[in-house]
Write an enzyme that holds these catalytic residues in place. Sequence first.
Site, PDB file in Angstrom:
ATOM      1  CB  SER A   1      -0.166   2.891   8.816  1.00 47.45           C
ATOM      2  OG  SER A   1      -0.083   3.044   7.412  1.00 47.45           O
TER       3      SER A   1
ATOM      4  CG  HIS B   1       4.119   3.231   9.879  1.00 49.73           C
ATOM      5  ND1 HIS B   1       5.358   2.729  10.234  1.00 49.73           N
ATOM      6  CD2 HIS B   1       3.711   2.512   8.813  1.00 49.73           C
ATOM      7  CE1 HIS B   1       5.672   1.744   9.411  1.00 49.73           C
ATOM      8  NE2 HIS B   1       4.698   1.591   8.528  1.00 49.73           N
TER       9      HIS B   1
ATOM     10  CG  ASP C   1       3.061   2.246   5.297  1.00 46.91           C
ATOM     11  OD1 ASP C   1       4.056   1.596   5.686  1.00 46.91           O
ATOM     12  OD2 ASP C   1       1.969   2.255   5.898  1.00 46.91           O
TER      13      ASP C   1
ATOM     14  CG  MET D   1       3.895   1.074  -0.565  1.00 43.64           C
ATOM     15  SD  MET D   1       2.278   0.303  -0.620  1.00 43.64           S
ATOM     16  CE  MET D   1       1.968   0.084   1.142  1.00 43.64           C
TER      17      MET D   1
ATOM     18  CG  HIS E   1       7.579   0.511   6.155  1.00 44.55           C
ATOM     19  ND1 HIS E   1       6.425  -0.245   6.275  1.00 44.55           N
ATOM     20  CD2 HIS E   1       8.517  -0.328   5.642  1.00 44.55           C
ATOM     21  CE1 HIS E   1       6.660  -1.474   5.851  1.00 44.55           C
ATOM     22  NE2 HIS E   1       7.919  -1.549   5.445  1.00 44.55           N
TER      23      HIS E   1
ATOM     24  CG  MET F   1       7.287  -1.307   2.052  1.00 44.20           C
ATOM     25  SD  MET F   1       5.517  -1.382   2.385  1.00 44.20           S
ATOM     26  CE  MET F   1       5.262   0.276   3.012  1.00 44.20           C
TER      27      MET F   1
ATOM     28  CG  MET G   1       6.960  -6.243   6.712  1.00 44.99           C
ATOM     29  SD  MET G   1       6.244  -4.642   7.132  1.00 44.99           S
ATOM     30  CE  MET G   1       4.574  -4.811   6.490  1.00 44.99           C
TER      31      MET G   1
ATOM     32  N   GLY H   1       2.510  -4.009   1.156  1.00 48.04           N
ATOM     33  CA  GLY H   1       1.863  -3.545  -0.072  1.00 48.04           C
ATOM     34  C   GLY H   1       0.490  -2.933   0.144  1.00 48.04           C
ATOM     35  CG  PHE H   2      -2.319  -3.996  -0.886  1.00 47.76           C
ATOM     36  CD1 PHE H   2      -2.890  -3.073  -1.762  1.00 47.76           C
ATOM     37  CD2 PHE H   2      -1.461  -4.969  -1.390  1.00 47.76           C
ATOM     38  CE1 PHE H   2      -2.607  -3.133  -3.131  1.00 47.76           C
ATOM     39  CE2 PHE H   2      -1.177  -5.030  -2.754  1.00 47.76           C
ATOM     40  CZ  PHE H   2      -1.749  -4.111  -3.629  1.00 47.76           C
ATOM     41  N   GLY H   3      -2.834  -1.960   3.127  1.00 45.24           N
ATOM     42  CA  GLY H   3      -3.421  -1.928   4.462  1.00 45.24           C
ATOM     43  C   GLY H   3      -4.591  -2.901   4.516  1.00 45.24           C
ATOM     44  N   GLY H   4      -5.079  -3.139   5.724  1.00 46.60           N
ATOM     45  CA  GLY H   4      -6.309  -3.909   5.879  1.00 46.60           C
ATOM     46  C   GLY H   4      -6.200  -5.407   5.681  1.00 46.60           C
TER      47      GLY H   4
ATOM     48  CG  ASP I   1       3.639  -2.143   9.126  1.00 50.38           C
ATOM     49  OD1 ASP I   1       2.404  -2.025   9.163  1.00 50.38           O
ATOM     50  OD2 ASP I   1       4.371  -1.562   8.287  1.00 50.38           O
TER      51      ASP I   1
ATOM     52  N   GLY J   1      -2.032  -5.680  10.158  1.00 46.96           N
ATOM     53  CA  GLY J   1      -3.118  -6.419  10.807  1.00 46.96           C
ATOM     54  C   GLY J   1      -3.170  -6.278  12.320  1.00 46.96           C
TER      55      GLY J   1
ATOM     56  N   GLY K   1      -2.947   0.725  10.956  1.00 46.20           N
ATOM     57  CA  GLY K   1      -3.573   1.598   9.968  1.00 46.20           C
ATOM     58  C   GLY K   1      -5.070   1.556  10.078  1.00 46.20           C
TER      59      GLY K   1
HETATM   60  C1  DX5 Z   1       1.594  -2.470   4.585  1.00 42.92           C
HETATM   61  C2  DX5 Z   1       2.016  -1.236   5.343  1.00 42.92           C
HETATM   62  C3  DX5 Z   1       1.338  -1.074   6.633  1.00 42.92           C
HETATM   63  C4  DX5 Z   1      -0.156  -0.885   6.536  1.00 42.92           C
HETATM   64  C5  DX5 Z   1      -0.757  -1.394   7.818  1.00 42.92           C
HETATM   65  O1  DX5 Z   1       2.464  -2.687   3.537  1.00 42.92           O
HETATM   66  O2  DX5 Z   1       3.411  -1.304   5.605  1.00 42.92           O
HETATM   67  O3  DX5 Z   1       1.929  -0.037   7.404  1.00 42.92           O
HETATM   68  O4  DX5 Z   1      -0.558   0.440   6.314  1.00 42.92           O
HETATM   69  O5  DX5 Z   1      -2.140  -1.343   7.718  1.00 42.92           O
HETATM   70  P1  DX5 Z   1      -3.073  -2.236   8.637  1.00 42.92           P
HETATM   71  O6  DX5 Z   1      -2.829  -1.836  10.047  1.00 42.92           O
HETATM   72  O7  DX5 Z   1      -4.439  -1.872   8.141  1.00 42.92           O
HETATM   73  O8  DX5 Z   1      -2.715  -3.672   8.376  1.00 42.92           O
HETATM   74 ZN    ZN Z   2       4.328   0.109   7.062  1.00 43.57          ZN
END
Ligand code: DX5
Ligand code: ZN
Length: 214
Positions: free
Chosen positions: A7, A30, A32, A34, A63, A65, A136, A141-144, A174, A176, A196
């Site tokens: 991602s 990937h 994302d 939003m 993707h 969102m 999911m 909404g957020f990475g990490g 997708d 974690g 990601g």
């Molecule tokens: C979250 C995104 C993911 C995100 C994954 O809403 O859809 O694609 O970037 O990031 P990690 O791998 O860090 O959880």
């Molecule tokens: Zn995603």
Amino acid sequence: MIKIAPSILSADFAYLGRDVEAIATADYVHFDVMDGIFVPNISIGIPVLKSIRKVTQLPIDAHLMIVQPVHYVEQFCDAGADLVTCHVEADTPENIHLALEKIHSKGKKAGVVVKPNTRAEAVLPFIKECDLILVMTVEPGFGGQKFMADMMPKVAQIRKYIDERNPACELEVDGGVDAVTCHECIKAGANVLVAGSAVYKAADIPEKIKELRG
Ligand code: DX5
Ligand code: ZN
């Protein structure tokens, strides 16, 4: 074979060309999207997609969102996405069907996504029209964020639905996913893993991509 979809939400956007090149050994990019309404965050959209299309041969997995994706799917296809996924929660079933139809009529692959609180059964009305289903493993909404291991029974259930009703459909997870949690996802039946932070924080990105294949 297990496919990896890094991602680019975790990339450095000031050096996006470099960071897309860095994942050349992966299977998808990937992407994302939003809108600040469907999820409490705003990321990247059509102009950025057009730009990265020029610098990678990899298929781009968009993707979405966003609410009512039916209004935008054709623009994402035209901008260079190879696969576009829409959340089942983002509109009425009629409009989600219509969105999938529009993506296919552009000659691209289409799929649906389910949030953590959405049941496995929610994919059934769309499964025959899907080239990929995305589950999911964090709140979008957020990475990490932390991987939700309690999503694995849902992944296994959807794997069963796919094997029975549309075996060519891919099953993606997708959120974690890292070198530890990837094993659980693969065991539950996922064949495409989005990652990601695990990829972009790695000192050796190609090596991390290899490791995530399980
Ligand atoms: C979250 C995104 C993911 C995100 C994954 O809403 O859809 O694609 O970037 O990031 P990690 O791998 O860090 O959880
Ligand atoms: Zn995603």
